[in-house]
Write a protein that holds these residues in place. Structure first.
Motif, PDB file in Angstrom:
ATOM      1  N   ALA A 169       0.845  -1.155  -0.004  1.00 45.77           N
ATOM      2  CA  ALA A 169       0.284  -0.160   0.130  1.00 45.77           C
ATOM      3  C   ALA A 169       0.489   1.635   0.139  1.00 45.77           C
ATOM      4  N   LEU A 170       2.313   1.097   0.277  1.00 47.31           N
ATOM      5  CA  LEU A 170       3.019   2.505   0.384  1.00 47.31           C
ATOM      6  C   LEU A 170       3.758   2.949  -0.884  1.00 47.31           C
ATOM      7  N   PRO A 171       4.036   2.953  -1.673  1.00 49.99           N
ATOM      8  CA  PRO A 171       5.060   3.275  -2.372  1.00 49.99           C
ATOM      9  C   PRO A 171       4.380   4.741  -3.817  1.00 49.99           C
ATOM     10  N   VAL A 172       3.141   3.779  -4.090  1.00 49.75           N
ATOM     11  CA  VAL A 172       2.453   5.014  -4.806  1.00 49.75           C
ATOM     12  C   VAL A 172       1.929   6.345  -4.420  1.00 49.75           C
ATOM     13  N   ALA A 173       0.829   5.102  -3.774  1.00 50.89           N
ATOM     14  CA  ALA A 173       0.119   6.525  -2.500  1.00 50.89           C
ATOM     15  C   ALA A 173       1.140   7.084  -1.053  1.00 50.89           C
ATOM     16  N   TYR A 174       1.889   6.609  -0.660  1.00 52.34           N
ATOM     17  CA  TYR A 174       1.694   7.063   0.442  1.00 52.34           C
ATOM     18  C   TYR A 174       3.446   7.133   0.554  1.00 52.34           C
ATOM     19  N   GLY A 175       4.195   7.261  -0.728  1.00 51.74           N
ATOM     20  CA  GLY A 175       5.165   7.172  -0.399  1.00 51.74           C
ATOM     21  C   GLY A 175       4.546   9.293  -1.831  1.00 51.74           C
ATOM     22  N   THR A 176       3.835   9.534  -2.530  1.00 55.17           N
ATOM     23  CA  THR A 176       3.807  10.303  -3.303  1.00 55.17           C
ATOM     24  C   THR A 176       3.362  11.276  -1.707  1.00 55.17           C
ATOM     25  N   ALA A 177       2.787  11.105  -0.830  1.00 51.54           N
ATOM     26  CA  ALA A 177       2.017  12.453   0.450  1.00 51.54           C
ATOM     27  C   ALA A 177       3.516  12.368   0.965  1.00 51.54           C
ATOM     28  N   ILE A 178       4.336  11.611   0.831  1.00 53.92           N
ATOM     29  CA  ILE A 178       5.051  12.386   2.603  1.00 53.92           C
ATOM     30  C   ILE A 178       6.057  12.841   1.294  1.00 53.92           C
ATOM     31  N   ARG A 179       6.630  12.657   0.415  1.00 54.38           N
ATOM     32  CA  ARG A 179       7.381  13.784  -0.253  1.00 54.38           C
ATOM     33  C   ARG A 179       6.693  15.373  -1.104  1.00 54.38           C
ATOM     34  N   SER A 221       4.613  17.804  -7.029  1.00 60.83           N
ATOM     35  CA  SER A 221       5.105  16.823  -6.803  1.00 60.83           C
ATOM     36  C   SER A 221       5.277  14.954  -7.466  1.00 60.83           C
ATOM     37  N   ASN A 222       6.066  14.817  -8.456  1.00 60.07           N
ATOM     38  CA  ASN A 222       6.139  13.657  -8.794  1.00 60.07           C
ATOM     39  C   ASN A 222       7.270  12.583  -8.161  1.00 60.07           C
ATOM     40  N   GLY A 223       6.275  11.837  -7.301  1.00 59.88           N
ATOM     41  CA  GLY A 223       6.397  10.359  -7.254  1.00 59.88           C
ATOM     42  C   GLY A 223       7.161  10.416  -5.647  1.00 59.88           C
ATOM     43  N   TRP A 224       8.441   9.982  -5.346  1.00 60.74           N
ATOM     44  CA  TRP A 224       8.762  10.167  -4.495  1.00 60.74           C
ATOM     45  C   TRP A 224      10.265   9.077  -4.505  1.00 60.74           C
ATOM     46  N   GLU A 225      11.347   8.742  -3.734  1.00 59.37           N
ATOM     47  CA  GLU A 225      12.803   8.218  -3.609  1.00 59.37           C
ATOM     48  C   GLU A 225      12.199   6.969  -2.523  1.00 59.37           C
ATOM     49  N   PRO A 226      13.319   6.015  -2.790  1.00 62.59           N
ATOM     50  CA  PRO A 226      13.267   5.469  -2.258  1.00 62.59           C
ATOM     51  C   PRO A 226      13.517   4.935  -0.645  1.00 62.59           C
ATOM     52  N   ASP A 227      14.571   6.537  -0.455  1.00 60.34           N
ATOM     53  CA  ASP A 227      13.781   6.861   1.172  1.00 60.34           C
ATOM     54  C   ASP A 227      13.305   7.121   2.314  1.00 60.34           C
ATOM     55  N   ASP A 228      11.986   7.406   0.918  1.00 65.59           N
ATOM     56  CA  ASP A 228      10.839   8.250   1.403  1.00 65.59           C
ATOM     57  C   ASP A 228      10.229   6.531   1.775  1.00 65.59           C
TER      58      ASP A 228
END
Length: 337
Positions: A132-142, A284-291
């Motif tokens: 559940a994390l990468p696209v939704a939560y990763g996008t949100a945190i960035r 804001s576009n995407g996320w980083e692995p550290d996110d």
């Protein structure tokens, strides 16, 4: 292997459940994982429909977010072993490409990716939570932390607050010490957002959110020396007819954060508000692995909740895309092959 395959763009009936689709094999630098969970995002709906300017090689297995266990290692792969619990970063940051779009994704029993895309899943995090994390939560945190830099005491209005990105934005804004105004489509979703930490709810099916902000918080004033109302930040990843209204509720110097356009990418614009109120439009576009690793730590500590509303077996994955498309979910939807 069993898989949900897209052979041509269109509506949900274009997704076909196949019981004997070829199982991927690991080439040099590849890993194959046994998929345990894949979460659905609105991007998967766009892929199914077909997106202007983006060539999707068909047939393709959709599903950006994939979590599972390593089942095969290709030549030259080091640092991983069979059985490791892993999450696939959907973005191939070396060769380029995106899971579930330019290469087969997670709506299948097995999925192939490059070894450099793997992120280990902590023991305390389930496959469903990880997916559940990468696209939704990763996008949100960035968007909220890195780009938006939400500050204590700021008023933050979040549109689409009950979706996968939205529920994370609500939590991150509260963790930053902001006053959170969440827009929801039903009283039940509003209640759940309040339980999640939202300070205030606007039911956009009953009232215009712009008018509600004006009534509750005052109308923004364009003069620096005059006391005005409005909000400091608007989170808008819907676009469409909410775009100009989002600018109109912002205070002088306010920030409009965007990471998508689920309701339309070419809205009517009124740039007068941008210069008059000295607004900042921040993409804001995407996320980083550290996110993702940061999110894992927050989930482990209990600081962040991963909200999974519905889970479907693989053969019902088309229904998972439907409920996302129809916005009848709260949080995330996962498919468990």
């Amino acid at each position: 292997m069993r898989a949900m395959v897209l052979r041509e763009h269109g509506d949900n009936d274009k997704l076909q459940f196949v019981a004997d689709y070829p199982t991927p094999k690991a080439g040099a630098g590849d890993v194959v994982i046994r998929v345990r969970a894949s979460s659905i995002n609105y991007h998967d709906v766009f892929t199914r429909r077909g997106m202007p300017g983006i060539k999707v090689p068909l047939p393709v297995i959709v599903g950006l977010d994939v979590a599972g266990e390593v089942s095969e290692l290709g030549a030259g792969v080091e640092g991983w072993k069979i059985g490791d619990r892993v999450l696939i970063d959907p973005i191939n940051r070396v060769e380029g490409g995106l899971m579930g779009e330019t290469q087969d994704g997670g709506l299948a029993e097995f999925c192939r990716a490059k070894a450099h895309q793997l992120i280990g899943i902590p023991d305390e995090v389930s496959f469903e939570q990880a997916a559940a994390l990468p696209v939704a939560y990763g996008t949100a945190i960035r968007m909220m932390n890195t780009i938006g830099k939400i500050k204590p005491g700021e008023k933050v209005l979040i549109l689409g607050a009950s979706g996968g990105v939205g529920v994370c934005c609500v939590q991150l804004a509260k963790l930053a010490g902001a006053y959170v105004i969440a827009c929801a489509g039903s009283e039940e979703k509003g209640r759940r957002l309040t339980e999640l930490g939202a300070d205030e709810i606007i039911l956009y099916t009953q009232t215009d959110f712009m008018k509600a902000v004006f009534e509750r918080h005052g109308k923004p004033h364009r003069r620096r020396f005059a006391k005005g109302g409005g909000v400091d930040v608007v989170v808008n990843f819907t676009g469409g007819d909410t775009w100009v209204k989002s600018m109109r509720v912002l205070k002088l110097g306010g920030r409009l954060l965007t990471c998508g356009a689920t309701a339309g990418y070419a809205p009517t614009e009124d740039i007068r508000f941008i210069w008059t109120f000295e607004l900042q439009i921040l993409g804001s576009n995407g996320w980083e692995p550290d996110d993702i690793r940061t999110l894992f730590g927050m989930v482990q500590s209990g600081t962040l909740k991963v909200l999974i509303d519905k889970a479907y077996p693989l053969e019902d994955a088309s229904e998972a895309l439907r409920v996302i498309e129809d916005r009848v979910v709260f949080g995330k939807v996962v498919v468990t092959p």
